[in-house]
Design a protein around this motif. Structure first.
Motif, PDB file in Angstrom:
ATOM      1  N   LYS A   1     -38.345  59.021  40.749  1.00  0.00           N
ATOM      2  CA  LYS A   1     -38.073  60.457  41.015  1.00  0.00           C
ATOM      3  C   LYS A   1     -36.893  60.493  42.382  1.00  0.00           C
ATOM      4  O   LYS A   1     -36.298  60.912  42.219  1.00  0.00           O
ATOM      5  CB  LYS A   1     -39.129  61.231  41.565  1.00  0.00           C
ATOM      6  N   PHE A   2     -37.372  59.188  43.361  1.00  0.00           N
ATOM      7  CA  PHE A   2     -37.299  59.387  45.118  1.00  0.00           C
ATOM      8  C   PHE A   2     -36.399  57.709  44.981  1.00  0.00           C
ATOM      9  O   PHE A   2     -35.761  58.109  45.591  1.00  0.00           O
ATOM     10  CB  PHE A   2     -38.093  59.773  45.253  1.00  0.00           C
ATOM     11  N   ALA A   3     -36.776  56.238  43.688  1.00  0.00           N
ATOM     12  CA  ALA A   3     -35.814  55.661  43.830  1.00  0.00           C
ATOM     13  C   ALA A   3     -34.401  55.372  43.650  1.00  0.00           C
ATOM     14  O   ALA A   3     -33.825  55.038  42.317  1.00  0.00           O
ATOM     15  CB  ALA A   3     -36.231  54.271  43.532  1.00  0.00           C
ATOM     16  N   LYS A   4     -33.355  56.059  44.558  1.00  0.00           N
ATOM     17  CA  LYS A   4     -32.279  56.149  43.940  1.00  0.00           C
ATOM     18  C   LYS A   4     -30.963  55.187  44.198  1.00  0.00           C
ATOM     19  O   LYS A   4     -30.502  54.187  43.366  1.00  0.00           O
ATOM     20  CB  LYS A   4     -31.395  57.286  44.609  1.00  0.00           C
ATOM     21  N   THR A   5     -31.753  54.238  44.962  1.00  0.00           N
ATOM     22  CA  THR A   5     -30.931  53.159  45.362  1.00  0.00           C
ATOM     23  C   THR A   5     -31.275  51.936  44.884  1.00  0.00           C
ATOM     24  O   THR A   5     -30.173  51.385  44.118  1.00  0.00           O
ATOM     25  CB  THR A   5     -30.854  53.016  47.056  1.00  0.00           C
ATOM     26  N   GLU A   6     -32.690  51.839  44.594  1.00  0.00           N
ATOM     27  CA  GLU A   6     -32.717  50.484  43.792  1.00  0.00           C
ATOM     28  C   GLU A   6     -34.225  50.745  43.780  1.00  0.00           C
ATOM     29  O   GLU A   6     -35.489  51.957  43.584  1.00  0.00           O
ATOM     30  CB  GLU A   6     -33.636  49.813  45.178  1.00  0.00           C
TER      31      GLU A   6
ATOM     32  N   TRP B   1     -48.542  68.574  55.908  1.00  0.00           N
ATOM     33  CA  TRP B   1     -47.463  68.817  55.245  1.00  0.00           C
ATOM     34  C   TRP B   1     -47.018  67.326  57.027  1.00  0.00           C
ATOM     35  O   TRP B   1     -46.243  66.708  56.860  1.00  0.00           O
ATOM     36  CB  TRP B   1     -45.851  69.283  55.731  1.00  0.00           C
ATOM     37  N   THR B   2     -47.663  67.777  57.965  1.00  0.00           N
ATOM     38  CA  THR B   2     -47.683  66.721  59.022  1.00  0.00           C
ATOM     39  C   THR B   2     -48.175  65.321  59.115  1.00  0.00           C
ATOM     40  O   THR B   2     -47.102  64.251  58.985  1.00  0.00           O
ATOM     41  CB  THR B   2     -48.220  67.420  60.115  1.00  0.00           C
ATOM     42  N   ALA B   3     -49.655  65.612  58.505  1.00  0.00           N
ATOM     43  CA  ALA B   3     -49.748  64.094  57.546  1.00  0.00           C
ATOM     44  C   ALA B   3     -49.324  63.358  57.127  1.00  0.00           C
ATOM     45  O   ALA B   3     -49.116  62.140  56.911  1.00  0.00           O
ATOM     46  CB  ALA B   3     -51.739  64.981  56.780  1.00  0.00           C
ATOM     47  N   GLU B   4     -48.766  64.041  55.671  1.00  0.00           N
ATOM     48  CA  GLU B   4     -48.273  63.239  54.605  1.00  0.00           C
ATOM     49  C   GLU B   4     -46.819  62.142  55.617  1.00  0.00           C
ATOM     50  O   GLU B   4     -46.523  61.035  55.259  1.00  0.00           O
ATOM     51  CB  GLU B   4     -47.707  63.940  53.932  1.00  0.00           C
ATOM     52  N   LYS B   5     -46.155  63.247  56.375  1.00  0.00           N
ATOM     53  CA  LYS B   5     -45.235  62.292  56.880  1.00  0.00           C
ATOM     54  C   LYS B   5     -45.549  61.085  58.056  1.00  0.00           C
ATOM     55  O   LYS B   5     -44.921  60.515  58.250  1.00  0.00           O
ATOM     56  CB  LYS B   5     -44.126  63.618  57.776  1.00  0.00           C
TER      57      LYS B   5
ATOM     58  N   ASP C   1     -33.960  44.913  55.184  1.00  0.00           N
ATOM     59  CA  ASP C   1     -33.051  45.626  54.424  1.00  0.00           C
ATOM     60  C   ASP C   1     -33.269  47.070  55.184  1.00  0.00           C
ATOM     61  O   ASP C   1     -32.289  47.912  54.592  1.00  0.00           O
ATOM     62  CB  ASP C   1     -32.402  45.489  52.830  1.00  0.00           C
ATOM     63  N   GLY C   2     -34.228  47.739  55.393  1.00  0.00           N
ATOM     64  CA  GLY C   2     -34.687  48.579  55.220  1.00  0.00           C
ATOM     65  C   GLY C   2     -35.353  49.316  54.258  1.00  0.00           C
ATOM     66  O   GLY C   2     -35.516  50.912  54.546  1.00  0.00           O
ATOM     67  N   PHE C   3     -35.774  49.007  53.194  1.00  0.00           N
ATOM     68  CA  PHE C   3     -36.368  49.203  52.433  1.00  0.00           C
ATOM     69  C   PHE C   3     -37.936  48.725  52.005  1.00  0.00           C
ATOM     70  O   PHE C   3     -38.289  48.131  52.755  1.00  0.00           O
ATOM     71  CB  PHE C   3     -35.611  48.868  50.600  1.00  0.00           C
ATOM     72  N   VAL C   4     -38.631  50.100  51.326  1.00  0.00           N
ATOM     73  CA  VAL C   4     -39.717  49.062  51.235  1.00  0.00           C
ATOM     74  C   VAL C   4     -40.336  49.292  49.956  1.00  0.00           C
ATOM     75  O   VAL C   4     -40.338  50.109  49.091  1.00  0.00           O
ATOM     76  CB  VAL C   4     -40.915  50.002  51.351  1.00  0.00           C
ATOM     77  N   THR C   5     -40.594  48.131  49.452  1.00  0.00           N
ATOM     78  CA  THR C   5     -40.676  47.612  48.010  1.00  0.00           C
ATOM     79  C   THR C   5     -42.111  48.742  47.144  1.00  0.00           C
ATOM     80  O   THR C   5     -43.239  48.934  47.942  1.00  0.00           O
ATOM     81  CB  THR C   5     -40.837  46.153  48.058  1.00  0.00           C
ATOM     82  N   LYS C   6     -41.948  48.711  46.345  1.00  0.00           N
ATOM     83  CA  LYS C   6     -43.302  48.561  45.174  1.00  0.00           C
ATOM     84  C   LYS C   6     -44.353  48.077  44.869  1.00  0.00           C
ATOM     85  O   LYS C   6     -45.056  48.349  45.773  1.00  0.00           O
ATOM     86  CB  LYS C   6     -42.851  48.836  43.330  1.00  0.00           C
ATOM     87  N   GLU C   7     -44.167  46.789  45.179  1.00  0.00           N
ATOM     88  CA  GLU C   7     -45.653  45.903  45.972  1.00  0.00           C
ATOM     89  C   GLU C   7     -46.357  46.556  47.489  1.00  0.00           C
ATOM     90  O   GLU C   7     -47.317  46.712  47.204  1.00  0.00           O
ATOM     91  CB  GLU C   7     -44.848  44.320  44.998  1.00  0.00           C
ATOM     92  N   ALA C   8     -45.239  46.177  47.626  1.00  0.00           N
ATOM     93  CA  ALA C   8     -45.782  46.242  48.988  1.00  0.00           C
ATOM     94  C   ALA C   8     -46.705  47.793  49.298  1.00  0.00           C
ATOM     95  O   ALA C   8     -47.430  48.480  49.755  1.00  0.00           O
ATOM     96  CB  ALA C   8     -44.637  46.216  50.593  1.00  0.00           C
TER      97      ALA C   8
ATOM     98  N   GLU D   1     -35.346  57.952  51.252  1.00  0.00           N
ATOM     99  CA  GLU D   1     -36.021  58.370  49.822  1.00  0.00           C
ATOM    100  C   GLU D   1     -37.120  58.905  50.934  1.00  0.00           C
ATOM    101  O   GLU D   1     -38.138  59.594  49.318  1.00  0.00           O
ATOM    102  CB  GLU D   1     -35.994  56.877  48.826  1.00  0.00           C
ATOM    103  N   LEU D   2     -38.531  58.763  51.090  1.00  0.00           N
ATOM    104  CA  LEU D   2     -39.441  58.759  51.542  1.00  0.00           C
ATOM    105  C   LEU D   2     -39.751  60.099  52.073  1.00  0.00           C
ATOM    106  O   LEU D   2     -41.035  60.797  51.713  1.00  0.00           O
ATOM    107  CB  LEU D   2     -40.082  57.395  52.294  1.00  0.00           C
ATOM    108  N   LEU D   3     -38.762  60.085  53.386  1.00  0.00           N
ATOM    109  CA  LEU D   3     -38.676  61.295  53.508  1.00  0.00           C
ATOM    110  C   LEU D   3     -38.834  62.650  52.450  1.00  0.00           C
ATOM    111  O   LEU D   3     -39.271  63.622  52.402  1.00  0.00           O
ATOM    112  CB  LEU D   3     -37.363  61.707  54.679  1.00  0.00           C
ATOM    113  N   ALA D   4     -37.506  62.641  52.276  1.00  0.00           N
ATOM    114  CA  ALA D   4     -37.646  63.470  50.683  1.00  0.00           C
ATOM    115  C   ALA D   4     -38.481  63.276  49.720  1.00  0.00           C
ATOM    116  O   ALA D   4     -38.683  64.591  49.205  1.00  0.00           O
ATOM    117  CB  ALA D   4     -36.320  62.810  49.618  1.00  0.00           C
TER     118      ALA D   4
END
Length: 242
Positions: free
Chosen positions: A159-164, A189-193, A207-214, A172-175
């Protein structure tokens, strides 16, 4: 049969008159996991790790319990505020963020995990009751009993990984947190953010990404133990140099 292109309309995941269904596609047909819709109590599997984290001992804990047990520093089944602080410090957060996390986490989640109607004067969190602290507007990767749902985890990326395809950027996390908002749920809302902001700060790569494995590792808590070991080894090496 992916992303709503199935030949049988009854299996379609895209509705032409609901654009959001194509903006956030799902592809659950090639996961390589048996019964991905079934919540897993003990392991956090994904397409690359159908049996969960290799060599990780779950000690019979639910996946949500595994997520928090790292912060139970003396392993007595109770997480006190100072243990939350110690846990955050041990993975590399500074004093300010660790203190803020201690106040927010124990302050917000302590009461729901208690065995009685009386609050804990020490704001403790009881690990066996951590499922009671699950809030709304979340990713639903944990079910209400604290089990891990592989299908929901994979959806984070379809749904949200549009770049990688196996990484998420901050935007993407914010979205994702915006998409997960339930109506009239300001606490959720607050807790999730806040939770995902901490996850991003802790796990982002160069590179400013969080990997799937992490991200999968933070769900079952294994990444916290890994980061603590890495930090300890780094500190030992520095001591040897000096």
């Amino acid at each position: 049969m992916a992303n709503g292109k199935e030949s049988d309309p009854a299996l379609s995941t895209i509705a032409p008159e609901a654009p959001v269904t194509s903006e956030r596609p799902v592809d659950v047909y090639k996961l390589g996991i048996p019964y991905p819709q079934i919540p897993r109590a003990l392991v956090a599997p994904d397409a690359e790790h159908p049996h969960g984290t290799p060599g990780y001992d779950n000690h019979g804990l639910s996946v949500l319990q595994q997520h928090v047990t790292f912060f139970d520093r003396n392993k007595d089944g109770i997480i006190y505020p100072w243990e939350t602080f110690q846990g955050f410090r041990s993975v590399g957060f500074n004093v300010f963020i660790s203190f803020l996390a201690m106040v927010i986490i124990n302050g917000a989640f302590s009461y729901n995990t208690q065995d009685s109607w009386l609050p804990s004067p020490l704001f403790s969190i009881i690990v066996k009751n951590i499922h009671k602290a699950k809030h709304g507007s979340d990713s639903e990767v944990y079910d209400t009993e604290g089990r891990f749902v592989p299908e929901k985890f994979e959806e984070l990326f379809t749904k949200f990984a549009k770049t990688e395809k196996s990484k998420l950027s901050f935007d993407e996390l914010l979205a994702m947190t915006e998409a997960n908002r339930n109506a009239v749920d300001p606490f959720g809302w607050t807790a999730e953010k806040l939770e995902w902001a901490i996850t991003y700060l802790l796990l982002k790569d160069k590179d400013g990404f969080v990997t799937k494995e992490a991200i999968r590792g933070q769900y079952d808590g294994s990444v916290f133990f890994y980061l603590e070991r890495q930090r300890q080894q780094s500190m030992m090496q520095k001591k040897k140099v000096y």
